[in-house]
Design a protein around this motif. Structure first.
Motif, PDB file in Angstrom:
ATOM      1  N   SER A   6      11.175  18.726  -2.378  1.00  0.00           N
ATOM      2  CA  SER A   6      10.045  17.867  -2.746  1.00  0.00           C
ATOM      3  C   SER A   6       9.984  16.683  -1.786  1.00  0.00           C
ATOM      4  N   THR A   7       8.781  16.204  -1.513  1.00  0.00           N
ATOM      5  CA  THR A   7       8.619  15.090  -0.574  1.00  0.00           C
ATOM      6  C   THR A   7       8.743  13.763  -1.301  1.00  0.00           C
ATOM      7  N   PRO A   8       9.206  12.718  -0.625  1.00  0.00           N
ATOM      8  CA  PRO A   8       9.303  11.402  -1.256  1.00  0.00           C
ATOM      9  C   PRO A   8       7.908  10.891  -1.624  1.00  0.00           C
ATOM     10  N   CYS A   9       7.823  10.138  -2.709  1.00  0.00           N
ATOM     11  CA  CYS A   9       6.539   9.547  -3.074  1.00  0.00           C
ATOM     12  C   CYS A   9       6.218   8.401  -2.121  1.00  0.00           C
ATOM     13  N   TRP A  10       4.977   7.948  -2.114  1.00  0.00           N
ATOM     14  CA  TRP A  10       4.550   6.894  -1.177  1.00  0.00           C
ATOM     15  C   TRP A  10       5.338   5.611  -1.417  1.00  0.00           C
ATOM     16  N   TYR A  11       5.739   5.363  -2.654  1.00  0.00           N
ATOM     17  CA  TYR A  11       6.454   4.137  -2.976  1.00  0.00           C
ATOM     18  C   TYR A  11       7.818   4.117  -2.285  1.00  0.00           C
ATOM     19  N   THR A  12       8.455   5.275  -2.205  1.00  0.00           N
ATOM     20  CA  THR A  12       9.729   5.376  -1.492  1.00  0.00           C
ATOM     21  C   THR A  12       9.521   5.102  -0.001  1.00  0.00           C
ATOM     22  N   GLY A  13       8.493   5.709   0.570  1.00  0.00           N
ATOM     23  CA  GLY A  13       8.187   5.465   1.981  1.00  0.00           C
ATOM     24  C   GLY A  13       7.889   4.001   2.259  1.00  0.00           C
TER      25      GLY A  13
END
Length: 381
Positions: A6-13
């Motif tokens: 799964s890809t990181p959410c935008w908040y993690t980025g």
């Protein structure tokens, strides 16, 4: 990407970006006597403003042309305050000098609080000189020449009306550039160039398959009335642009005004343009007295203006919330971003550091204040 994860959410980025910015801002700077600071304020909604200080050492300046990129400069300080004056700016500069040592040069505009603070700092440190950004100097001269020019005022009003008339039509390609309410004399060249381009098009007297010439002439034919004035304004802007390009490219050095005089051609039968030309040459001559023998000083804060523009684009709608922790992203896209820098930043800066920095430097954002207000209002309802 076919990784099966799964890809990181935008908040993690977002936090990765802020951790990189924090690392670049807070990492140890070289202590040296040849630092150049580039200084300005950036503002958003609310009462806060932030003093931004970028730095580059004289020994790191490009050897040929001084067109600095975001990678060339180091983030030195981001200092948000709810009010600013000369005394506050002075204290901020003293605080920042602990990071790099006392700089050789500070480049900035002549905003009252910045000017007062920098001049006081320079009085305390005789080896530091204050250079007025050439772009702001040119804008100041243009403002003086144009703000009371009745023909210019009518021209800008007609251009604004034209923009409204064509913005929802097939002639949108001919719309004049937006006129800024703030720092408008930093961008008058775009409006004058637009007038020149449209007149050249109208002078050809023919349309093409895409545009109906008769309709274009109906909407934009009023420009013929300003042909002489546009030519005069164009001469004025050419003089200012030539001076800005010269200083931006080669910097400030002893007797550079002699080379500038050669670089700016005199305007035939245009006393106003020649008067501004003489003032710019004299201004650069006075600035050059700050340079030591065989020394080149930076004469433009263009790289900082560009960085502020990029920061506001990066923020997008968050600009409506005043300053947030996204302010650290300003530092993230400055200086060189290598794989090692990213790895070191993510190892050295935990997320809690971002929360601590926000609490210490910004406190309560406009967005959090809005949430508190709505909570009370809606509970009462």
């Amino acid at each position: 990407m076919g990784l099966g994860e799964s890809t990181p959410c935008w908040y993690t980025g977002r936090f990765w970006l802020l951790r990189l910015g924090y690392y670049k801002l807070e990492r140890a700077k070289e202590q040296a006597t040849d630092w150049i600071w580039i200084v300005d304020h950036t503002v958003q909604l609310g009462s806060e403003k932030c003093l931004v200080i970028l730095g580059i050492r004289q020994s790191s300046l490009p050897p040929v042309e001084l067109h600095l990129t975001h990678e060339d400069v180091e983030p030195i300080a981001l200092l948000p305050v709810t009010q600013s004056n000369g005394a506050i700016v002075y204290e901020q500069l003293v605080q920042t000098s602990e990071k790099t040592g006392v700089p050789r040069q500070i480049v900035g505009d002549f905003g009252p609080d910045i000017k007062s603070g920098i001049e006081r700092f320079c009085r305390q440190h005789q080896n530091t000189c204050y250079i007025y950004d050439i772009k702001h100097k040119g804008a100041t001269l243009l403002k003086r020449e144009l703000q009371d020019d009745e023909e210019w005022i009518k021209f800008t009003q007609s251009a604004a009306q034209t923009a409204r008339k064509v913005q929802q039509t097939s002639l949108m390609a001919f719309a004049p550039p937006n006129q800024r309410s703030k720092a408008r004399y930093m961008n008058v060249d775009k409006l004058v160039r637009w007038g020149q381009d449209v007149l050249h098009y109208l002078d050809r007297g023919v349309g093409n398959d895409e545009f109906d010439f008769t309709r274009i002439n109906k909407k934009l034919g009023w420009l013929h009335e300003y042909r002489d004035q546009i030519g005069s304004w164009g001469n004025l802007i050419n003089v200012v642009d030539s001076a800005v390009d010269f200083v931006r490219s080669v910097g400030i050095y002893r007797h550079c005004s002699i080379d500038l005089e050669t670089a700016i051609e005199e305007s035939v039968n245009d006393d106003r343009a020649n008067r501004v030309r003489a003032e710019l040459i004299f201004f650069v001559e006075q600035q050059s007295l700050n340079a030591k023998r065989d020394e080149v000083l930076l004469g433009s804060s263009e790289v900082l203006e560009s960085a502020i523009g990029k920061f506001k684009t990066l923020e997008q709608d968050q600009v409506k919330s005043g300053f947030t922790s996204m302010l650290l992203s300003f530092a993230a896209f400055l200086s060189k971003t290598t794989q090692d820098a990213i790895q070191t930043a993510l190892q050295a800066v935990p997320t809690k550091k971002i929360h601590e920095w926000f609490k210490d430097n910004i406190g309560e954002s406009v967005q959090s204040q809005r949430k508190a207000f709505l909570k009370v209002a809606r509970s009462a309802e």
